[in-house]
Motif scaffolding. Structure first.
Motif, mmCIF file in Angstrom:
data_model
loop_
_atom_site.group_PDB
_atom_site.id
_atom_site.type_symbol
_atom_site.label_atom_id
_atom_site.label_comp_id
_atom_site.label_asym_id
_atom_site.label_seq_id
_atom_site.Cartn_x
_atom_site.Cartn_y
_atom_site.Cartn_z
ATOM 1 N N ARG A 1 0.865 -1.183 0.000
ATOM 2 C CA ARG A 1 0.000 0.000 0.000
ATOM 3 C C ARG A 1 0.900 1.231 0.000
ATOM 4 O O ARG A 1 1.827 1.327 0.796
ATOM 5 N N LEU A 2 0.642 2.165 -0.895
ATOM 6 C CA LEU A 2 1.421 3.403 -0.989
ATOM 7 C C LEU A 2 0.574 4.560 -0.490
ATOM 8 O O LEU A 2 -0.368 4.987 -1.154
ATOM 9 N N TRP A 3 0.907 5.033 0.689
ATOM 10 C CA TRP A 3 0.236 6.203 1.254
ATOM 11 C C TRP A 3 0.778 7.456 0.588
ATOM 12 O O TRP A 3 1.991 7.642 0.509
ATOM 13 N N LEU A 4 -0.106 8.340 0.192
ATOM 14 C CA LEU A 4 0.336 9.677 -0.217
ATOM 15 C C LEU A 4 0.260 10.541 1.035
ATOM 16 O O LEU A 4 -0.752 11.165 1.328
ATOM 17 N N TRP B 1 3.952 14.105 4.850
ATOM 18 C CA TRP B 1 5.325 14.179 5.339
ATOM 19 C C TRP B 1 6.332 13.527 4.391
ATOM 20 O O TRP B 1 7.527 13.562 4.636
ATOM 21 N N TRP B 2 5.828 12.967 3.269
ATOM 22 C CA TRP B 2 6.776 12.364 2.329
ATOM 23 C C TRP B 2 6.400 12.580 0.867
ATOM 24 O O TRP B 2 7.194 13.106 0.091
ATOM 25 N N ASN B 3 5.213 12.187 0.427
ATOM 26 C CA ASN B 3 4.962 12.130 -1.014
ATOM 27 C C ASN B 3 3.570 12.587 -1.456
ATOM 28 O O ASN B 3 3.154 12.285 -2.567
ATOM 29 N N ALA B 4 2.839 13.286 -0.630
ATOM 30 C CA ALA B 4 1.518 13.784 -1.024
ATOM 31 C C ALA B 4 1.664 14.897 -2.056
ATOM 32 O O ALA B 4 2.742 15.463 -2.245
ATOM 33 N N LEU B 5 0.584 15.208 -2.709
ATOM 34 C CA LEU B 5 0.619 16.250 -3.733
ATOM 35 C C LEU B 5 0.271 17.630 -3.192
ATOM 36 O O LEU B 5 0.750 18.636 -3.704
ATOM 37 N N GLU B 6 -0.571 17.687 -2.172
ATOM 38 C CA GLU B 6 -1.074 18.977 -1.699
ATOM 39 C C GLU B 6 -0.847 19.118 -0.203
ATOM 40 O O GLU B 6 -1.188 18.225 0.571
ATOM 41 N N TRP B 7 -0.279 20.262 0.189
ATOM 42 C CA TRP B 7 -0.106 20.567 1.605
ATOM 43 C C TRP B 7 0.204 22.054 1.739
ATOM 44 O O TRP B 7 0.210 22.789 0.752
ATOM 45 N N GLN B 8 0.466 22.485 2.940
ATOM 46 C CA GLN B 8 0.693 23.892 3.247
ATOM 47 C C GLN B 8 1.882 24.446 2.461
ATOM 48 O O GLN B 8 2.943 23.824 2.374
ATOM 49 N N GLN B 9 1.705 25.616 1.941
ATOM 50 C CA GLN B 9 2.683 26.238 1.050
ATOM 51 C C GLN B 9 4.048 26.440 1.697
ATOM 52 O O GLN B 9 5.068 26.428 1.015
ATOM 53 N N SER B 10 4.090 26.600 3.003
ATOM 54 C CA SER B 10 5.367 26.862 3.672
ATOM 55 C C SER B 10 6.243 25.613 3.819
ATOM 56 O O SER B 10 7.378 25.700 4.265
ATOM 57 N N MET C 1 -2.882 2.327 -4.271
ATOM 58 C CA MET C 1 -2.595 3.760 -4.159
ATOM 59 C C MET C 1 -3.606 4.392 -3.213
ATOM 60 O O MET C 1 -4.789 4.446 -3.513
ATOM 61 N N GLU C 2 -3.102 4.841 -2.069
ATOM 62 C CA GLU C 2 -3.952 5.465 -1.062
ATOM 63 C C GLU C 2 -3.778 6.971 -1.159
ATOM 64 O O GLU C 2 -2.694 7.492 -0.892
ATOM 65 N N MET D 1 -8.798 6.859 1.391
ATOM 66 C CA MET D 1 -8.214 7.393 2.623
ATOM 67 C C MET D 1 -7.926 6.284 3.616
ATOM 68 O O MET D 1 -8.731 5.380 3.794
ATOM 69 N N SER D 2 -6.805 6.408 4.297
ATOM 70 C CA SER D 2 -6.479 5.464 5.356
ATOM 71 C C SER D 2 -7.326 5.749 6.592
ATOM 72 O O SER D 2 -7.528 6.898 6.955
ATOM 73 N N GLU D 3 -7.833 4.713 7.198
ATOM 74 C CA GLU D 3 -8.442 4.745 8.525
ATOM 75 C C GLU D 3 -9.431 5.888 8.795
ATOM 76 O O GLU D 3 -9.384 6.506 9.848
ATOM 77 N N PRO D 4 -10.344 6.183 7.897
ATOM 78 C CA PRO D 4 -11.269 7.289 8.152
ATOM 79 C C PRO D 4 -12.223 7.016 9.312
ATOM 80 O O PRO D 4 -12.769 7.944 9.903
#
Length: 194
Positions: A4-7, A10-19, A53-54, A119-122
């Motif tokens: 299972r590949l978590w997005l 803290w590693w490989n997601a596409l969207e997060w805080q700009q800073s 793909m999660e 989504m993991s564990e909703p």
């Protein structure tokens, strides 16, 4: 040969805080992380490994974990005052569908993709919100099914399958994935875990 590949933000997601490292904020994708995922999929293709793909990790909505840094949080110039509003907010739905469309367009043709998981564990994000979370996930699964020209299996992982066993009987859930924690957390005795 399955993983299972978590997005995860803290590693490989596409969207997060700009800073944060190479993230662009709401609706703008981190292409460095997209490239990382490209490399993971290419490696899996060469090795014959199949991936679930999660697309979203539950920790991003946990008030004691990812929510304080979440780009949708009003404290970070987002649009949600509370993470509990995530499941039905129209802007979340549009952003979610945009990201799922991007993921399908970028990765669906990879032979390494076995299945999609929203989504993991909703189910552990609050029992009072589970009906809304469930509806959101089932809507996204239907969206994925309509978008994916390759017809990959779709499903969603739960932390504790015994909380809503009916979830896995939903027609839009084609693949069952759940955690198996010891100590009765998920309804399993210690001797049921190898």
């Amino acid at each position: 040969n399955f993983s299972r590949l978590w997005l995860s933000y803290w590693w490989n997601a596409l969207e997060w805080q700009q800073s944060v490292d190479n993230y662009g904020g709401i609706g703008r994708y981190n292409l460095k992380n997209a490239w990382i995922n490209d490399q993971v999929l290419a490696h899996c293709e060469r090795r014959g490994i199949f991936l679930q793909m999660e697309t979203l990790v539950h920790a991003s909505l946990k008030s004691d974990y990812g929510w304080p840094q979440h780009p949708y949080n009003v404290r970070n110039m987002g649009f949600l005052a509370d993470w509990r509003d995530y499941w039905r907010h129209p802007r979340v739905l549009a952003l979610s569908d945009n990201q799922l469309s991007y993921l399908v367009a970028r990765y669906a043709d990879s032979p390494a993709i076995h299945s999609w998981n929203v989504m993991s564990e909703p189910d552990i994000l609050g029992r009072d919100r589970w009906p809304q979370a469930k509806a959101h996930i089932l809507d996204r699964l239907r969206f994925l099914r309509a978008m994916d020209p390759y017809g990959h299996i779709i499903g969603n992982q739960l932390c504790m399958a015994d909380r809503d066993p009916g979830f896995f009987r939903e027609p839009d859930v084609q693949f069952v994935s759940a955690n198996a924690y010891a100590g009765g957390i998920a309804g399993l005795a210690e001797d049921q875990i190898p």
